[in-house]
Design an enzyme around this catalytic site. Structure first.
Site, PDB file in Angstrom:
ATOM      1  N   GLU A 162       0.823  -1.219   0.000  1.00 52.12           N
ATOM      2  CA  GLU A 162       0.000   0.000   0.000  1.00 52.12           C
ATOM      3  C   GLU A 162       0.857   1.270   0.000  1.00 52.12           C
ATOM      4  O   GLU A 162       0.537   2.258  -0.656  1.00 52.12           O
ATOM      5  CB  GLU A 162      -0.923  -0.010   1.229  1.00 52.12           C
ATOM      6  CG  GLU A 162      -1.779   1.226   1.411  1.00 52.12           C
ATOM      7  CD  GLU A 162      -2.790   1.418   0.291  1.00 52.12           C
ATOM      8  OE1 GLU A 162      -3.515   0.466  -0.026  1.00 52.12           O
ATOM      9  OE2 GLU A 162      -2.841   2.540  -0.270  1.00 52.12           O
ATOM     10  N   LYS A 213       4.707   4.551 -10.198  1.00 46.14           N
ATOM     11  CA  LYS A 213       3.433   4.429  -9.483  1.00 46.14           C
ATOM     12  C   LYS A 213       2.295   4.130 -10.454  1.00 46.14           C
ATOM     13  O   LYS A 213       1.344   3.414 -10.115  1.00 46.14           O
ATOM     14  CB  LYS A 213       3.167   5.698  -8.675  1.00 46.14           C
ATOM     15  CG  LYS A 213       4.125   5.824  -7.483  1.00 46.14           C
ATOM     16  CD  LYS A 213       4.104   7.210  -6.875  1.00 46.14           C
ATOM     17  CE  LYS A 213       5.032   7.303  -5.676  1.00 46.14           C
ATOM     18  NZ  LYS A 213       5.284   8.690  -5.249  1.00 46.14           N
TER      19      LYS A 213
HETATM   20  N1  HSE Z   1       9.600  10.843  -3.740  1.00 50.40           N
HETATM   21  C1  HSE Z   1       8.243  10.433  -3.586  1.00 50.40           C
HETATM   22  C2  HSE Z   1       7.353  11.666  -3.734  1.00 50.40           C
HETATM   23  C3  HSE Z   1       8.084   9.782  -2.248  1.00 50.40           C
HETATM   24  O1  HSE Z   1       7.858  12.778  -3.719  1.00 50.40           O
HETATM   25  O2  HSE Z   1       6.145  11.506  -3.902  1.00 50.40           O
HETATM   26  C4  HSE Z   1       6.882   8.914  -2.113  1.00 50.40           C
HETATM   27  O3  HSE Z   1       6.857   7.859  -3.021  1.00 50.40           O
END
Ligand code: HSE
Length: 343
Positions: free
Chosen positions: A150, A225
């Protein structure tokens, strides 16, 4: 039931998680769940293993005063990640070290080893689910263990679990959102008049940025992501290279200012959609949004996703996407979910 946790990675996220674990100790006991931390291993901060459990206050005090846990008074010192997984009595491994989206290593090997040794695994490291989600899911199924991740998208703001549980039969067609806190933070600060380099430095100081912040500003973190969400929620198996990717690196104060004059605002938008012929169209790119667009009002390091569904129309969630407690809480909720599944 007894859960013995080995934690790989004791940075911002790992320390956030153990703080939550300590704060929730009483509540866990009230549920009848015996959850203890037996090992911590970090390539820079040292490692310690005690089969009877580690004292979290002692670990955090060591970090505060000595910046290393190597001086822990009562345990086996110096196990690396592989030994921690293989030789500890842990039955659940948490992997919270820096993400490597090119090789996934060493987290990918750790995940495979943990699963093959019949240990449940919780990841906040994006490398393994970006590069090998289908393989790891199958391996976990074959070895009758649970895999959760998650915290890899929107930290503890429920995105993956929401998609996999509540939205699973909603006719989900795709999603669109702000998935990288660092770049949104930089765009916000630039709008307030700061220059790009100063804004990036602040994002690093706040602990939002990746080890190599080019992953944030060039869009690759959001690209990863998109892969995780698409493969988890849209019944797909796409690779990073299938997600078109542009970041915010070239963006100047003039770009921000000219958008403002048009009544618009730049956002780094990550999206994926299953189109009518069944293929997936996915991208990460800066887009100029009208100020009345729901994603235009998401400022700072906050993240947001709009899921497009058949039965509910659009469902939007907004919340933190990085940081010690938000990502530590994702680990905690994944562990609760695993306990509920296996008990
Ligand atoms: N480097 C990522 C961001 C951290 O700034 O969203 C979380 O995945």
């Amino acid at each position: 039931m007894e859960l013995r946790i080995a934690l790989i990675g004791f940075g911002v996220v790992g320390q956030g998680f153990v703080r939550i674990l300590a704060q929730q100790e009483e509540w866990l006991k009230e549920q009848g769940w015996d959850v203890k931390l037996v090992a911590v291993s970090d390539i820079q901060k040292g490692s310690v293993y005690n089969p009877d459990g580690l004292n979290i206050d002692t670990l955090l005090n060591l970090m505060l005063n000595e910046k290393t846990i190597a001086g822990y008074p009562d345990g086996v010192i110096g196990f690396d990640g592989t030994k921690t997984i293989s030789e500890s009595n842990a039955n659940l491994v948490v992997e919270a070290s820096w993400s490597n989206l090119e090789t996934g290593e060493p987290a990918l090997s750790y995940a495979r080893r943990a699963i093959e040794m019949s240990k449940h695994i919780v990841l906040t490291n994006k490398g393994p689910p970006v590069l090998a989600l289908c393989e790891l899911k199958k391996l976990a199924q074959d070895n009758s263990v649970e895999l959760r991740y998650e915290g890899t998208v929107l930290s503890g703001t429920p995105a993956i679990n929401l998609g996999q549980l509540n939205l699973s039969q909603s006719g989900l067609r795709g999603f669109r959102g702000i998935l990288n806190g660092t770049s949104n933070f930089i765009l916000t600060l630039m709008e307030e008049g700061q220059d790009y380099d100063a804004a990036l430095k602040r994002a690093q100081d706040e602990g939002y940025a990746e080890a190599d912040p080019t992953a944030d500003v060039d869009g690759h973190d959001a690209q990863g992501k998109v892969v995780i969400l698409t493969n988890s929620l849209l019944n797909a198996d796409i690779r990073l290279s299938e997600v078109h990717c542009e970041g915010i690196r070239g963006m100047s104060k003039d770009d921000i200012e000219s958008a403002r004059k048009e009544g618009k605002r730049w956002k780094l938008i990550a999206s994926a959609e299953r189109i009518d012929d069944g293929t997936i169209i996915a991208s990460v790119k800066p887009e100029k949004l009208s100020l009345n667009h729901p994603l235009a009002s998401v400022m700072g390091a906050t993240n947001s996703i709009t899921f497009s569904t058949e039965y509910l129309g659009d469902v939007t969630i907004t919340g933190p996407g990085a940081g010690a407690f938000p990502t530590g809480y994702a680990i905690f909720t994944d562990i609760l979910d695993i306990i509920r599944c296996i008990k």
